[in-house]
Design a protein around this motif. Structure first.
Motif, short mmCIF file in Angstrom:
data_model
loop_
_atom_site.label_atom_id
_atom_site.label_comp_id
_atom_site.label_asym_id
_atom_site.label_seq_id
_atom_site.Cartn_x
_atom_site.Cartn_y
_atom_site.Cartn_z
N HIS A 183 0.85 -1.19 0.00
CA HIS A 183 0.00 0.00 0.00
C HIS A 183 0.89 1.24 0.00
N GLU A 186 1.64 4.05 2.83
CA GLU A 186 2.05 3.63 4.17
C GLU A 186 3.57 3.75 4.29
N ARG A 238 -2.94 4.56 -2.75
CA ARG A 238 -2.79 3.28 -2.04
C ARG A 238 -2.46 2.12 -2.99
N HIS A 309 2.24 -3.27 7.16
CA HIS A 309 1.39 -2.13 6.78
C HIS A 309 1.46 -1.05 7.85
N SER A 310 0.74 0.05 7.56
CA SER A 310 0.60 1.14 8.52
C SER A 310 -0.80 1.72 8.31
N GLU A 385 0.39 -4.27 11.34
CA GLU A 385 0.05 -2.85 11.19
C GLU A 385 0.87 -2.07 12.20
#
Ligand SMILES: [Zn+2]
Length: 432
Positions: A183, A186, A238, A309-310, A385
């Motif tokens: 993504h 991120e 994204r 991810h973030s 995350e």
């Protein structure tokens, strides 16, 4: 100079002064939304499609707020829907464009004072990431192999490193496979894989010699370079940048909905303009095919896959339809070891990690990398995350160092524990 030319010049100068890089997010707001139960989650995801919301963070019912961006024309409708259902909310950002302009200025100031910063202490561009990978491979030829996975849709090289003290030849060692930046927006994710490379190769500490000697590593820091580079122009981009709908206004596929497990069944939109468009078919994207091919090439030895991810502070595992893998207890154990190791080192203001099945904890999804890896036989397949320390996608560089450090401890802890389960797997494979 004639007056009219002067006026045009003034207008042009004024335009330069007032036009901001992030103007497309002008008057877009972000709300913290208290989800109480699955019904609230479901409503938010229905509104996501109806009102073109951008869900920055899925909340956890009764535990953690969701964070949702809404455009100026839809704001009233959005808040009315929340009020109608008795859902509590508060304003997180009034104007996203202003927030990102401020963040950019702060980044510029910080960079001016930190000229000797390392590649993983900032948000490095595509070229810098590849230079670092090439440089490490050149300086540590006995430990590091640079591999070209292939080209992105727009023709960028996608590279990854294999790190091994035994040239990947000792089959009694498990493989830990890590990816970041599926993504694009991120940004804080790629520094964590680059920092992991640094800790394994350039700055190995005594306490970590076991995770280098007893585990082989595959690290892919820039899974979606096209999207990442584009996000330096359109900050909240994204997806990938492919063109499946023959519509230049609606490019890209959500890479983490494009994998071939329960593909396009839930938590997606068939609209190619949507941020959760899963593509015209599973693995329509070269970027996701790269991950699939690495998984399949080393399937007998990949013990743990970690897609980073973030943001949100979660360690999740499959499946996105709420069904559980057979080894769910082990998955929870290793995920918890990771979350707990990070929590032990986090700053006090950060919350604790939550660990669990992604659908039970948050919301149903399909076609995720985590689910595909689990389904084809990787025993421990996770989504991580990272925390944002309250800053959403605008994590200040001072927190990048903290996140790199705490996350590395989690990665090392999960490597150790997952490795202990690999011995059983390896012995069974060599007996048969
Ligand atoms: Zn993500």
């Amino acid at each position: 100079m004639e007056t009219r030319y002067l006026l045009v010049l003034c207008a042009a100068v004024l335009g330069l002064v007032t036009a901001g890089k992030h103007d497309i997010y002008s008057r877009h707001s972000v709300y913290n939304v208290q989800v109480r139960n699955k019904a609230d989650q479901h409503l938010l995801h229905e509104l996501e499609q109806q009102l073109e919301l951008d869900i920055w963070q899925n909340g956890v019912a009764g535990v953690r707020e969701a964070q949702i961006m809404v455009g100026p024309e839809r704001q009233r409708e959005f808040l009315q829907a929340l009020e109608l259902h008795g859902i509590q909310y508060s304003l997180h950002l009034n104007d996203v464009a202003e927030a990102f302009e401020l963040h950019d200025r702060q980044m510029d100031t910080w960079r001016a004072t930190r000229r000797n910063r390392k590649v993983f202490q900032d948000y490095p561009r595509y070229e810098e990431v590849n230079e670092y990978l090439e440089d490490v491979a050149r300086r540590y030829p006995n430990l590091v192999t640079l591999v070209e996975a292939g080209k992105s849709y727009e023709g960028r090289d996608i590279k990854y490193l294999k790190i091994s003290t035994t040239n990947f030849e000792d089959k009694s060692k498990p493989i830990y496979f890590m990816t970041t930046m599926i993504h694009a927006r991120e940004w804080v994710t790629t520094p964590t894989t680059l920092y992991s490379i640094h800790r394994l190769v350039e700055n190995l500490r005594t306490e970590d010699t076991d995770v280098l000697n007893d585990v082989d590593w595959i690290i892919l820091p820039l899974l979606n370079p096209d999207g990442y580079e584009y996000s330096h122009t359109v900050r909240l981009w994204r997806k990938t940048r492919s063109n499946h709908a023959n519509n230049p206004a609606c490019l890209g596929v959500d890479g983490n909905r494009n994998f071939g497990k329960n593909w396009a069944t839930i938590g997606v939109s068939p609209n190619p303009c949507s941020d959760i468009y899963p593509g015209p078919e599973a693995f329509s994207e070269q970027e996701t095919r790269n991950v699939r091919d690495i998984m399949q090439e080393y399937l007998d030895r990949i013990q743990l896959f970690m897609d980073i991810h973030s943001f949100g502070k979660y360690v999740t595992f499959g499946y996105g339809d709420e069904s559980l893998p057979d080894n769910a207890a082990q998955l929870h154990l290793v995920g918890s070891a990771m979350g707990a190791a990070i929590d032990a080192r986090k700053q006090p203001q950060a919350g604790f990690y939550l660990v669990g099945n992604s659908a039970t904890l948050m919301y149903n999804t399909s076609g995720c990398a985590q689910d595909f890896g689990q389904d084809i036989g990787i025993p421990f397949s996770y989504t991580l995350e990272l925390p944002s320390y309250g800053y959403d996608f605008r994590v200040p560089p001072t927190y990048v160092d903290i996140i790199n450090e705490e996350t590395w401890h989690g990665i090392a802890a999960s490597a150790r524990l997952a490795r202990s389960f690999y011995r059983v797997r390896y012995n069974a494979a060599t007996r048969s």
